[in-house]
Design an enzyme around this catalytic site. Structure first.
Site, PDB file in Angstrom:
ATOM      1  CD  GLU A   1      -2.832   1.109   2.474  1.00 22.77           C
ATOM      2  OE1 GLU A   1      -2.912   0.074   3.157  1.00 22.77           O
ATOM      3  OE2 GLU A   1      -3.468   2.145   2.733  1.00 22.77           O
TER       4      GLU A   1
ATOM      5  CE  LYS B   1      -5.797  -1.406   6.099  1.00 23.32           C
ATOM      6  NZ  LYS B   1      -5.009  -0.558   5.182  1.00 23.32           N
TER       7      LYS B   1
ATOM      8  CG  ASP C   1       2.461 -16.080  12.947  1.00 27.45           C
ATOM      9  OD1 ASP C   1       1.597 -15.455  12.298  1.00 27.45           O
ATOM     10  OD2 ASP C   1       2.280 -17.227  13.373  1.00 27.45           O
TER      11      ASP C   1
ATOM     12  CG  HIS D   1      -4.038   7.205   0.543  1.00 27.12           C
ATOM     13  ND1 HIS D   1      -4.345   6.353  -0.473  1.00 27.12           N
ATOM     14  CD2 HIS D   1      -3.700   6.429   1.584  1.00 27.12           C
ATOM     15  CE1 HIS D   1      -4.217   5.108  -0.056  1.00 27.12           C
ATOM     16  NE2 HIS D   1      -3.820   5.119   1.183  1.00 27.12           N
TER      17      HIS D   1
HETATM   18  P1  NDP Z   1      10.604 -22.179  16.847  1.00 25.95           P
HETATM   19  O1  NDP Z   1       9.829 -23.422  16.816  1.00 25.95           O
HETATM   20  O2  NDP Z   1      11.551 -21.952  15.742  1.00 25.95           O
HETATM   21  O3  NDP Z   1      11.348 -22.156  18.245  1.00 25.95           O
HETATM   22  C1  NDP Z   1      12.319 -21.217  18.532  1.00 25.95           C
HETATM   23  C2  NDP Z   1      13.550 -21.985  18.881  1.00 25.95           C
HETATM   24  O4  NDP Z   1      14.637 -21.097  19.001  1.00 25.95           O
HETATM   25  C3  NDP Z   1      13.412 -22.658  20.225  1.00 25.95           C
HETATM   26  O5  NDP Z   1      12.958 -23.961  20.069  1.00 25.95           O
HETATM   27  C4  NDP Z   1      14.820 -22.623  20.790  1.00 25.95           C
HETATM   28  O6  NDP Z   1      15.367 -23.909  20.614  1.00 25.95           O
HETATM   29  C5  NDP Z   1      15.581 -21.668  19.890  1.00 25.95           C
HETATM   30  N1  NDP Z   1      16.220 -20.566  20.628  1.00 25.95           N
HETATM   31  C6  NDP Z   1      17.505 -20.180  20.436  1.00 25.95           C
HETATM   32  N2  NDP Z   1      17.794 -19.128  21.212  1.00 25.95           N
HETATM   33  C7  NDP Z   1      16.669 -18.824  21.916  1.00 25.95           C
HETATM   34  C8  NDP Z   1      16.358 -17.827  22.879  1.00 25.95           C
HETATM   35  N3  NDP Z   1      17.247 -16.924  23.289  1.00 25.95           N
HETATM   36  N4  NDP Z   1      15.104 -17.801  23.389  1.00 25.95           N
HETATM   37  C9  NDP Z   1      14.169 -18.670  22.975  1.00 25.95           C
HETATM   38  N5  NDP Z   1      14.426 -19.669  22.073  1.00 25.95           N
HETATM   39  C10 NDP Z   1      15.667 -19.739  21.543  1.00 25.95           C
HETATM   40  O7  NDP Z   1       9.702 -20.920  17.000  1.00 25.95           O
HETATM   41  P2  NDP Z   1       8.604 -20.583  18.065  1.00 25.95           P
HETATM   42  O8  NDP Z   1       8.434 -21.592  19.144  1.00 25.95           O
HETATM   43  O9  NDP Z   1       8.907 -19.216  18.484  1.00 25.95           O
HETATM   44  O10 NDP Z   1       7.284 -20.665  17.202  1.00 25.95           O
HETATM   45  C11 NDP Z   1       7.051 -19.665  16.233  1.00 25.95           C
HETATM   46  C12 NDP Z   1       6.527 -20.308  14.984  1.00 25.95           C
HETATM   47  O11 NDP Z   1       5.343 -21.035  15.261  1.00 25.95           O
HETATM   48  C13 NDP Z   1       6.181 -19.285  13.963  1.00 25.95           C
HETATM   49  O12 NDP Z   1       6.749 -19.661  12.716  1.00 25.95           O
HETATM   50  C14 NDP Z   1       4.653 -19.358  13.908  1.00 25.95           C
HETATM   51  O13 NDP Z   1       4.188 -19.022  12.629  1.00 25.95           O
HETATM   52  C15 NDP Z   1       4.376 -20.778  14.244  1.00 25.95           C
HETATM   53  N6  NDP Z   1       3.074 -21.130  14.801  1.00 25.95           N
HETATM   54  C16 NDP Z   1       2.155 -20.206  15.218  1.00 25.95           C
HETATM   55  C17 NDP Z   1       0.950 -20.599  15.759  1.00 25.95           C
HETATM   56  C18 NDP Z   1       0.017 -19.544  16.275  1.00 25.95           C
HETATM   57  O14 NDP Z   1       0.382 -18.391  16.359  1.00 25.95           O
HETATM   58  N7  NDP Z   1      -1.220 -19.879  16.651  1.00 25.95           N
HETATM   59  C19 NDP Z   1       0.592 -22.018  15.870  1.00 25.95           C
HETATM   60  C20 NDP Z   1       1.642 -22.903  15.454  1.00 25.95           C
HETATM   61  C21 NDP Z   1       2.830 -22.478  14.939  1.00 25.95           C
HETATM   62  P3  NDP Z   1      16.256 -24.577  21.766  1.00 25.95           P
HETATM   63  O15 NDP Z   1      15.632 -24.162  23.060  1.00 25.95           O
HETATM   64  O16 NDP Z   1      16.170 -26.030  21.528  1.00 25.95           O
HETATM   65  O17 NDP Z   1      17.622 -23.991  21.559  1.00 25.95           O
END
Ligand code: NDP
Length: 445
Positions: free
Chosen positions: A86, A273, A289, A386
């Site tokens: 936009e 919005k 997300d 706009h």
């Molecule tokens: P991830 O699954 O990628 O998890 C983030 C990973 O980063 C953790 O598992 C952790 O792994 C690692 N990590 C490394 N450094 C850090 C830190 N400092 N703090 C926290 N974690 C760290 O992402 P999210 O769990 O954040 O999930 C987000 C995703 O889920 C998005 O892509 C979203 O679109 C999707 N999603 C959204 C939904 C919703 O909004 N309703 C439903 C389902 C999915 P480790 O601890 O093993 O190192």
């Protein structure tokens, strides 16, 4: 430390050619050729990465990326990559950010990354006994959840608390209230959806065993109301003077716009919005997300049972005061952040902020966008500015070659008709050599 852009190195940026902008950005922000290519789209996701991200992948879909300029939040200056189709949003954010910057900038704060995970329990018998059984096992359940994410716990995050909610959810003769267990999980630098969903699925069987009930849903809530970000700005009214109107008049129009949004959900939806125009654009550029952000923002806007504005404007002691508060479930790790080169480059442009600093910036971008909108709406209306910006995309839609786009757009604005048919006619005149070049008016970004 981020990049020091406190000098006005981006003044007049919108007047530069594309090549000049790229050269300026690369030089001022210290971008490598690869990082610049990732921002311009020359080097996007490789096919292999894209195909591993979604199902039935065919290819890519591009959107424009621009820079929101002049943002100053908590004393620090930012250039904000923004992805949006936009016209006018990036100009509006930059304009308002400059105005607020001249009054000291935004003051913002963001709460720790506490998210809610939900477990829905049914057929548990007596509600109070079920609640008591779960609460009695509080420590055990939190330990169980945390055992599923040991790394997160080592970083200081993890499941911190739980609560049991009994919700009135009539379902015929059984008349059973819905029992929902909420886990409050600190997801640190992650948005946290996957982290929490893994925890919830892992602890659900133990909750069934404790209560004799049956679990159905086990998933995070996108109403991230324990992860709020707030931003505030205070602008001396004299600075608002514009369009031949005194600052006090403009301030009054803005306050009336705020009052309208507070009183009327029809207006509040449009008010919000506009805020999300800014927030979604920086969310896209930073790989967030944005559906989750949108869901959280609008659910929060309706938290009192009546949908309302996420920001408010008041007049206090000769100043206009703007405030915004909304949930922002952001991440600096996980999701597409690891794979998308454009997202990595965007984080470099932002100076690699932590997740709470990023939320402060997002809230401020939302408030800046809102200020630009209500400032125009409460005075001369938004269409003039706009349509001036929209005219360029209309000119492109009419098949105008790049070197003539500005001229055709300026002509459309001058004629007061920003339509594709008119653009084709103007293009014909231009080709026939009867149209002089006219520079388009644009707000200084
Ligand atoms: P991830 O699954 O990628 O998890 C983030 C990973 O980063 C953790 O598992 C952790 O792994 C690692 N990590 C490394 N450094 C850090 C830190 N400092 N703090 C926290 N974690 C760290 O992402 P999210 O769990 O954040 O999930 C987000 C995703 O889920 C998005 O892509 C979203 O679109 C999707 N999603 C959204 C939904 C919703 O909004 N309703 C439903 C389902 C999915 P480790 O601890 O093993 O190192």
């Amino acid at each position: 430390m981020g990049i020091d852009i406190s000098r006005s190195i981006f003044s007049g940026f919108h007047r530069l050619s594309l090549e000049e902008r790229c050269a300026r950005v690369a030089a001022e922000l210290g971008l490598s050729d690869a990082e610049l290519a990732a921002l311009t789209g020359e080097e996007g996701l490789g096919a292999e990465k894209a195909y591993s991200m979604v199902e039935n992948a065919l290819g890519f879909f591009s959107l424009p990326l621009g820079l929101g300029l002049h943002l100053r939040v908590n004393g620090r200056a930012y250039v904000a990559p923004m992805v949006i189709e936009e016209a006018s949003v990036i100009a509006a954010v930059s304009f308002a950010a400059k105005l607020v910057g001249s009054a000291g900038g935004f003051i913002a704060e963001a709460e720790p990354s506490l998210m809610v995970g939900q477990i829905q329990l049914t057929r548990y018998g007596d509600p109070e006994s079920a609640r008591a059984s779960i609460l009695a096992a509080r420590s055990e359940l939190l330990d169980l959840a945390n055992a599923l994410q040991p790394q997160l716990v080592r970083r200081g995050g993890g499941a911190k608390d739980l609560e049991v909610r009994l919700l009135d959810a009539p379902e015929g003769p059984l008349g059973e209230p819905l029992l929902v267990v909420h886990f409050h999980v600190d997801t640190q630098e992650a948005m946290g959806a996957n982290l929490i969903n893994t925890m919830m699925e892992g602890v659900a069987p133990r909750i069934e065993a404790l209560t004799g009930g049956r679990v159905f849903l086990r998933i995070l809530s996108n109403l991230a109301d324990r992860r709020l970000a707030r931003s505030r700005c205070v602008i001396p009214e004299a600075l608002l003077a514009d369009y031949g109107l005194p600052g006090a008049d403009i301030a009054e129009g803005i306050v009336q716009a705020s009052r309208f949004a507070q009183a009327d959900p029809y207006r509040a939806a449009t008010h919000n919005k506009g805020i999300m125009n800014g927030i979604d654009a920086i969310a896209l550029a930073t790989g967030q997300d944005w559906r989750a952000i949108e869901a959280g923002a609008h659910a929060y806007a309706a938290r009192t049972g009546r949908y309302g504005p996420l920001s408010t404007w008041t007049r206090e002691d000769g100043n206009l005061v703007g405030e915004i508060e909304l949930p922002l479930a952001l991440g600096t790790v996980g999701g597409p952040l690891l794979v998308h080169p454009g997202v990595k480059a965007a984080f470099k442009v932002l100076g690699h902020p932590g997740v709470r600093e990023l939320a402060c910036l997002f809230a401020s971008v939302g408030l800046a966008q809102n200020l630009a909108a209500v400032r125009a709406l409460g005075s001369v209306g938004i269409q003039k500015g706009h349509m001036a910006l929209h005219a360029r995309s209309v000119a492109v839609s009419a098949g105008t070659p790049p070197e003539w786009v500005e001229t055709v757009a300026a002509r459309l604005v001058q004629q007061g008709e920003v339509k594709v048919d008119r653009a084709r006619r103007v293009l014909g005149e231009l080709k026939g050599g009867v149209l002089p070049f006219v520079s388009p008016h644009n707000e200084d970004t």
